[in-house]
Design a protein around this motif. Structure first.
Motif, PDB file in Angstrom:
ATOM      1  N   LEU A 171       0.864  -1.175   0.000  1.00  7.04           N
ATOM      2  CA  LEU A 171       0.000   0.000   0.000  1.00  7.04           C
ATOM      3  C   LEU A 171       0.900   1.225   0.000  1.00  7.04           C
ATOM      4  O   LEU A 171       1.835   1.312   0.793  1.00  7.04           O
ATOM      5  CB  LEU A 171      -0.906  -0.007   1.234  1.00  7.04           C
ATOM      6  CG  LEU A 171      -1.810  -1.246   1.393  1.00  7.04           C
ATOM      7  CD1 LEU A 171      -2.425  -1.290   2.785  1.00  7.04           C
ATOM      8  CD2 LEU A 171      -2.889  -1.260   0.327  1.00  7.04           C
ATOM      9  N   ASN A 172       0.622   2.151  -0.865  1.00  4.85           N
ATOM     10  CA  ASN A 172       1.447   3.346  -0.992  1.00  4.85           C
ATOM     11  C   ASN A 172       0.562   4.577  -0.957  1.00  4.85           C
ATOM     12  O   ASN A 172      -0.004   4.980  -1.969  1.00  4.85           O
ATOM     13  CB  ASN A 172       2.254   3.303  -2.289  1.00  4.85           C
ATOM     14  CG  ASN A 172       3.220   4.462  -2.421  1.00  4.85           C
ATOM     15  OD1 ASN A 172       3.489   5.169  -1.439  1.00  4.85           O
ATOM     16  ND2 ASN A 172       3.735   4.685  -3.610  1.00  4.85           N
ATOM     17  N   ASN A 173       0.410   5.098   0.259  1.00  2.74           N
ATOM     18  CA  ASN A 173      -0.478   6.241   0.458  1.00  2.74           C
ATOM     19  C   ASN A 173      -1.874   5.916  -0.082  1.00  2.74           C
ATOM     20  O   ASN A 173      -2.547   6.751  -0.680  1.00  2.74           O
ATOM     21  CB  ASN A 173       0.082   7.493  -0.238  1.00  2.74           C
ATOM     22  CG  ASN A 173      -0.212   8.752   0.552  1.00  2.74           C
ATOM     23  OD1 ASN A 173      -0.351   8.728   1.781  1.00  2.74           O
ATOM     24  ND2 ASN A 173      -0.313   9.866  -0.145  1.00  2.74           N
ATOM     25  N   SER A 174      -2.280   4.668   0.133  1.00  4.77           N
ATOM     26  CA  SER A 174      -3.526   4.152  -0.429  1.00  4.77           C
ATOM     27  C   SER A 174      -4.714   4.481   0.469  1.00  4.77           C
ATOM     28  O   SER A 174      -4.590   4.615   1.691  1.00  4.77           O
ATOM     29  CB  SER A 174      -3.433   2.635  -0.595  1.00  4.77           C
ATOM     30  OG  SER A 174      -2.330   2.271  -1.391  1.00  4.77           O
ATOM     31  N   ILE A 175      -5.875   4.607  -0.153  1.00  6.09           N
ATOM     32  CA  ILE A 175      -7.122   4.742   0.597  1.00  6.09           C
ATOM     33  C   ILE A 175      -7.929   3.467   0.415  1.00  6.09           C
ATOM     34  O   ILE A 175      -7.898   2.842  -0.646  1.00  6.09           O
ATOM     35  CB  ILE A 175      -7.930   5.982   0.166  1.00  6.09           C
ATOM     36  CG1 ILE A 175      -8.288   5.918  -1.319  1.00  6.09           C
ATOM     37  CG2 ILE A 175      -7.179   7.268   0.487  1.00  6.09           C
ATOM     38  CD1 ILE A 175      -9.252   7.005  -1.760  1.00  6.09           C
ATOM     39  N   LEU A 176      -8.631   3.062   1.479  1.00  6.36           N
ATOM     40  CA  LEU A 176      -9.439   1.843   1.447  1.00  6.36           C
ATOM     41  C   LEU A 176     -10.845   2.144   1.956  1.00  6.36           C
ATOM     42  O   LEU A 176     -11.293   1.561   2.955  1.00  6.36           O
ATOM     43  CB  LEU A 176      -8.785   0.746   2.291  1.00  6.36           C
ATOM     44  CG  LEU A 176      -7.376   0.306   1.891  1.00  6.36           C
ATOM     45  CD1 LEU A 176      -6.806  -0.650   2.936  1.00  6.36           C
ATOM     46  CD2 LEU A 176      -7.383  -0.346   0.510  1.00  6.36           C
ATOM     47  N   PRO A 177     -11.561   3.067   1.307  1.00  5.91           N
ATOM     48  CA  PRO A 177     -12.889   3.424   1.809  1.00  5.91           C
ATOM     49  C   PRO A 177     -13.845   2.235   1.742  1.00  5.91           C
ATOM     50  O   PRO A 177     -13.878   1.514   0.731  1.00  5.91           O
ATOM     51  CB  PRO A 177     -13.333   4.558   0.886  1.00  5.91           C
ATOM     52  CG  PRO A 177     -12.503   4.409  -0.341  1.00  5.91           C
ATOM     53  CD  PRO A 177     -11.206   3.820   0.105  1.00  5.91           C
ATOM     54  N   PHE A 178     -14.580   2.039   2.806  1.00  2.00           N
ATOM     55  CA  PHE A 178     -15.480   0.893   2.921  1.00  2.00           C
ATOM     56  C   PHE A 178     -16.477   0.886   1.756  1.00  2.00           C
ATOM     57  O   PHE A 178     -17.104   1.884   1.450  1.00  2.00           O
ATOM     58  CB  PHE A 178     -16.225   0.943   4.252  1.00  2.00           C
ATOM     59  CG  PHE A 178     -17.045  -0.280   4.540  1.00  2.00           C
ATOM     60  CD1 PHE A 178     -16.420  -1.455   4.913  1.00  2.00           C
ATOM     61  CD2 PHE A 178     -18.423  -0.262   4.437  1.00  2.00           C
ATOM     62  CE1 PHE A 178     -17.155  -2.596   5.184  1.00  2.00           C
ATOM     63  CE2 PHE A 178     -19.175  -1.396   4.705  1.00  2.00           C
ATOM     64  CZ  PHE A 178     -18.538  -2.561   5.079  1.00  2.00           C
ATOM     65  N   GLY A 179     -16.602  -0.263   1.117  1.00  4.24           N
ATOM     66  CA  GLY A 179     -17.519  -0.386  -0.002  1.00  4.24           C
ATOM     67  C   GLY A 179     -16.918  -0.001  -1.338  1.00  4.24           C
ATOM     68  O   GLY A 179     -17.568  -0.137  -2.385  1.00  4.24           O
ATOM     69  N   GLU A 180     -15.682   0.487  -1.330  1.00  3.48           N
ATOM     70  CA  GLU A 180     -15.025   0.886  -2.568  1.00  3.48           C
ATOM     71  C   GLU A 180     -13.740   0.115  -2.819  1.00  3.48           C
ATOM     72  O   GLU A 180     -13.453  -0.306  -3.928  1.00  3.48           O
ATOM     73  CB  GLU A 180     -14.723   2.384  -2.550  1.00  3.48           C
ATOM     74  CG  GLU A 180     -15.953   3.274  -2.542  1.00  3.48           C
ATOM     75  CD  GLU A 180     -15.587   4.747  -2.623  1.00  3.48           C
ATOM     76  OE1 GLU A 180     -14.611   5.068  -3.339  1.00  3.48           O
ATOM     77  OE2 GLU A 180     -16.243   5.559  -1.962  1.00  3.48           O
ATOM     78  N   SER A 181     -12.920  -0.048  -1.781  1.00  2.00           N
ATOM     79  CA  SER A 181     -11.632  -0.710  -1.947  1.00  2.00           C
ATOM     80  C   SER A 181     -11.219  -1.340  -0.631  1.00  2.00           C
ATOM     81  O   SER A 181     -11.610  -0.880   0.438  1.00  2.00           O
ATOM     82  CB  SER A 181     -10.577   0.309  -2.401  1.00  2.00           C
ATOM     83  OG  SER A 181      -9.339  -0.320  -2.632  1.00  2.00           O
ATOM     84  N   GLU A 182     -10.450  -2.414  -0.718  1.00  2.00           N
ATOM     85  CA  GLU A 182      -9.985  -3.098   0.478  1.00  2.00           C
ATOM     86  C   GLU A 182      -8.707  -3.867   0.150  1.00  2.00           C
ATOM     87  O   GLU A 182      -8.353  -4.032  -1.018  1.00  2.00           O
ATOM     88  CB  GLU A 182     -11.047  -4.042   1.040  1.00  2.00           C
ATOM     89  CG  GLU A 182     -11.479  -5.156   0.123  1.00  2.00           C
ATOM     90  CD  GLU A 182     -12.436  -4.724  -0.977  1.00  2.00           C
ATOM     91  OE1 GLU A 182     -12.230  -5.176  -2.120  1.00  2.00           O
ATOM     92  OE2 GLU A 182     -13.346  -3.935  -0.683  1.00  2.00           O
ATOM     93  N   SER A 183      -8.036  -4.315   1.187  1.00  2.00           N
ATOM     94  CA  SER A 183      -6.836  -5.132   1.025  1.00  2.00           C
ATOM     95  C   SER A 183      -7.098  -6.486   1.676  1.00  2.00           C
ATOM     96  O   SER A 183      -6.565  -6.814   2.732  1.00  2.00           O
ATOM     97  CB  SER A 183      -5.625  -4.438   1.667  1.00  2.00           C
ATOM     98  OG  SER A 183      -4.451  -5.204   1.491  1.00  2.00           O
TER      99      SER A 183
END
Length: 217
Positions: A171-183
């Motif tokens: 992850l590089n300054n990544s965003i993981l907003p719920f319902g949009e992206s996850e790891s």
């Protein structure tokens, strides 16, 4: 450090999980209302039973009436789990592990996950559900891992940015907003994973038995 287990009224952990946690000085067992029914079935005596007492059975109350402190709180603005956490905070507990917080009531499961966020800055809280261990994190953290271990990370908004080292899919300054992206189902590549979390809280979920075996709880 005062540490407690909170046993809610969902799918209970195995008895040996509670025994293991007690060996880690989670020495006080607080049952959230109907969680006391699970304690009764496991033949474990809670230190406290807290809630509106609408779910705990008369048989359980009779069994623990002289051995546990039973605290009835009618206030409906808080769930029974919240009542337990507020009691723990008021009585200077610094850490709590939440169990029995998931199960066949999806609304209760979602509510309890939200409670972890709500109480994050008030008490160190973790959640064990079946074979999973959930830990909330913020800021810069170094997490001991086993190479090849599955690590999943979830964020909740676009303000929270995560940078990692030691993961297969960095992850590089990544965003993981719920319902949009996850790891989900990322992998640890080294003996530790480092996260730099800015602007919020993330949930890290890993295998409980692996963490238990290697002393990472």
């Amino acid at each position: 450090m005062k540490k407690c287990i909170i046993l809610a009224n969902g799918s209970p952990p195995k008895k040996n999980v509670l025994t293991f946690l007690k060996r880690l000085n989670y020495s006080t067992l607080i049952c959230a209302d109907g969680g006391a029914n699970s304690a009764f079935k496991m033949n474990i005596t809670p230190d406290f039973i807290i809630g509106d007492l609408e779910s705990v059975t008369d048989k359980t109350i009779k069994r623990f009436g002289t051995t546990s402190k039973i605290i009835k709180i009618k206030r409906q603005n808080d769930t029974d789990v919240e009542k337990c956490l507020k009691y723990a905070i008021k009585n200077n507990f610094s850490a709590a592990i939440l169990t029995g917080a998931t199960g066949n009531r999806l609304d209760h499961t979602i509510c309890n996950l939200g409670i972890i966020l709500k109480f994050y800055h008030l008490i160190k809280i973790r959640l064990i559900a079946e074979d999973s261990l959930l830990v909330p994190y913020s800021g810069k953290v170094k997490i001991n891992t086993v190479p090849g271990e599955t690590i999943s990370i979830y964020g909740f908004n676009r303000k929270t940015k995560i940078t990692s080292s030691g993961l297969k899919y960095p992850l590089n300054n990544s965003i993981l907003p719920f319902g949009e992206s996850e790891s989900t189902s990322n992998k640890a590549m080294t003996n530790n994973v480092q996260l730099d979390i800015n602007g919020g809280i993330v949930f890290l979920i890993r295998d409980f038995n692996t963490a238990r075996q290697h002393g990472f709880i």
